[in-house]
Design a protein around this motif. Sequence first.
Motif, PDB file in Angstrom:
ATOM      1  N   CYS A   1       2.201   1.687  -3.478  1.00 50.73           N
ATOM      2  CA  CYS A   1       1.127   2.117  -4.391  1.00 50.73           C
ATOM      3  C   CYS A   1       0.798   3.595  -4.204  1.00 50.73           C
ATOM      4  N   LYS A   2       0.801   4.053  -2.960  1.00 50.55           N
ATOM      5  CA  LYS A   2       0.515   5.463  -2.687  1.00 50.55           C
ATOM      6  C   LYS A   2       1.596   6.365  -3.278  1.00 50.55           C
TER       7      LYS A   2
ATOM      8  N   GLU B   1       0.819  -1.204   0.000  1.00 49.10           N
ATOM      9  CA  GLU B   1       0.000   0.000   0.000  1.00 49.10           C
ATOM     10  C   GLU B   1       0.857   1.260   0.000  1.00 49.10           C
TER      11      GLU B   1
ATOM     12  N   VAL C   1       0.195  17.405  -6.171  1.00 44.71           N
ATOM     13  CA  VAL C   1       0.640  16.820  -4.910  1.00 44.71           C
ATOM     14  C   VAL C   1       1.294  17.932  -4.107  1.00 44.71           C
TER      15      VAL C   1
ATOM     16  N   GLU D   1       3.578   5.618  -5.815  1.00 45.27           N
ATOM     17  CA  GLU D   1       3.446   5.536  -7.276  1.00 45.27           C
ATOM     18  C   GLU D   1       2.308   6.428  -7.760  1.00 45.27           C
ATOM     19  N   HIS D   2       1.225   6.430  -6.997  1.00 44.23           N
ATOM     20  CA  HIS D   2       0.074   7.271  -7.353  1.00 44.23           C
ATOM     21  C   HIS D   2       0.433   8.751  -7.271  1.00 44.23           C
ATOM     22  N   ALA D   3       1.180   9.111  -6.235  1.00 48.16           N
ATOM     23  CA  ALA D   3       1.605  10.504  -6.074  1.00 48.16           C
ATOM     24  C   ALA D   3       2.463  10.946  -7.251  1.00 48.16           C
ATOM     25  N   TYR D   4       3.392  10.093  -7.659  1.00 47.66           N
ATOM     26  CA  TYR D   4       4.263  10.453  -8.776  1.00 47.66           C
ATOM     27  C   TYR D   4       3.473  10.541 -10.085  1.00 47.66           C
ATOM     28  N   ASP D   5       2.479   9.678 -10.225  1.00 45.72           N
ATOM     29  CA  ASP D   5       1.638   9.726 -11.420  1.00 45.72           C
ATOM     30  C   ASP D   5       0.885  11.050 -11.491  1.00 45.72           C
ATOM     31  N   ILE D   6       0.399  11.536 -10.356  1.00 49.89           N
ATOM     32  CA  ILE D   6      -0.292  12.829 -10.318  1.00 49.89           C
ATOM     33  C   ILE D   6       0.672  13.949 -10.705  1.00 49.89           C
TER      34      ILE D   6
ATOM     35  N   GLN E   1       1.095  13.860 -14.445  1.00 48.22           N
ATOM     36  CA  GLN E   1      -0.128  14.315 -15.109  1.00 48.22           C
ATOM     37  C   GLN E   1      -0.264  15.834 -15.039  1.00 48.22           C
TER      38      GLN E   1
ATOM     39  N   ASP F   1      10.464   4.525 -13.632  1.00 45.75           N
ATOM     40  CA  ASP F   1       9.630   5.074 -12.559  1.00 45.75           C
ATOM     41  C   ASP F   1      10.069   4.566 -11.194  1.00 45.75           C
TER      42      ASP F   1
END
Length: 294
Positions: free
Chosen positions: A41-42, A38, A112, A44-49, A52, A138
């Motif tokens: 994943c968090k 988790e 972020v 990775e999600h932050a970096y994706d934002i 974007q 990544d």
Amino acid sequence: MNFTNGKQLLEICSEKHIPISQAMFLRETDYLEQDPVEVTCKMEHAYDIMKQAIHRALTEDLISTGGMIGGESKQMNALRKAGKNICGPLVSKAITYAVGVLEVNASMGLIVAAPTAGSSGVIPGVLCAAQEEYNMEDAVIIQALYTAAAVGYLITRNATTAGAEGGCQAEVGSASAMAAAAMTQLMGGTPSQCLDAASFALINILGLVCDPVGGLVEIPCQNRNAIGASNALVSAEIALSGIQSVVPIDEAIEVMYRVGRSLPVTLRETSQGGTAMAPSACHACQTRWKKPKS
């Protein structure tokens, strides 16, 4: 496993022969008992934002809530692509991306806050530019984000990242320190070099006031994110060369906090001083001025 200051962090890295990123990951998973999957994943999600937000700034027509910024990253990107930029490829990309993220933030887009919304362009600017210039995966960048997070944790625990409490040095300065440490690790730096880079970055922006025009996170915040990104890269390069900071990170954080608290209230996010009180800035605020694009 836990640490509350830079000295303890370096001791852990030395004893376990691990980088700062792993020490921070272990703190999150072992000490705070969070699920490793988790946590990953968090991040990775932050970096994706972050990615974007940069993409949106460069591809969409954004106008900020206050109407004072929007489109600057496109202009800078066009200059870079035309080969007319003054800075080298890495720095030019980093400052362009940093400026872009602030446009997304000011237009109520998703960003972020790393560590704050007002400084949200620094880390994405530096790391996304580095990833592109050095063709990094990544997963490598994610590890660097843990290093940035460790520095951010040290600052928030022992000082502040709030402009209202410590001026812009606490916002952009902290983000720059975080990015500097992350970049140093990306380029093979030791844990000590990472924290030296963070110390350099904080000291370089020491005393920077928080004076948003009209109380909006637009001007001069946008340009200061570019400064923060470039400062991070400068600080990382100095540390990677083997130059050691005379002032260790713990002392640099304490100094930043003391300086921030000594700033007059007019220069701590109240918009009652500094750039915010310049006649042209006041006029821009009143008319929701949008500078013409050439």
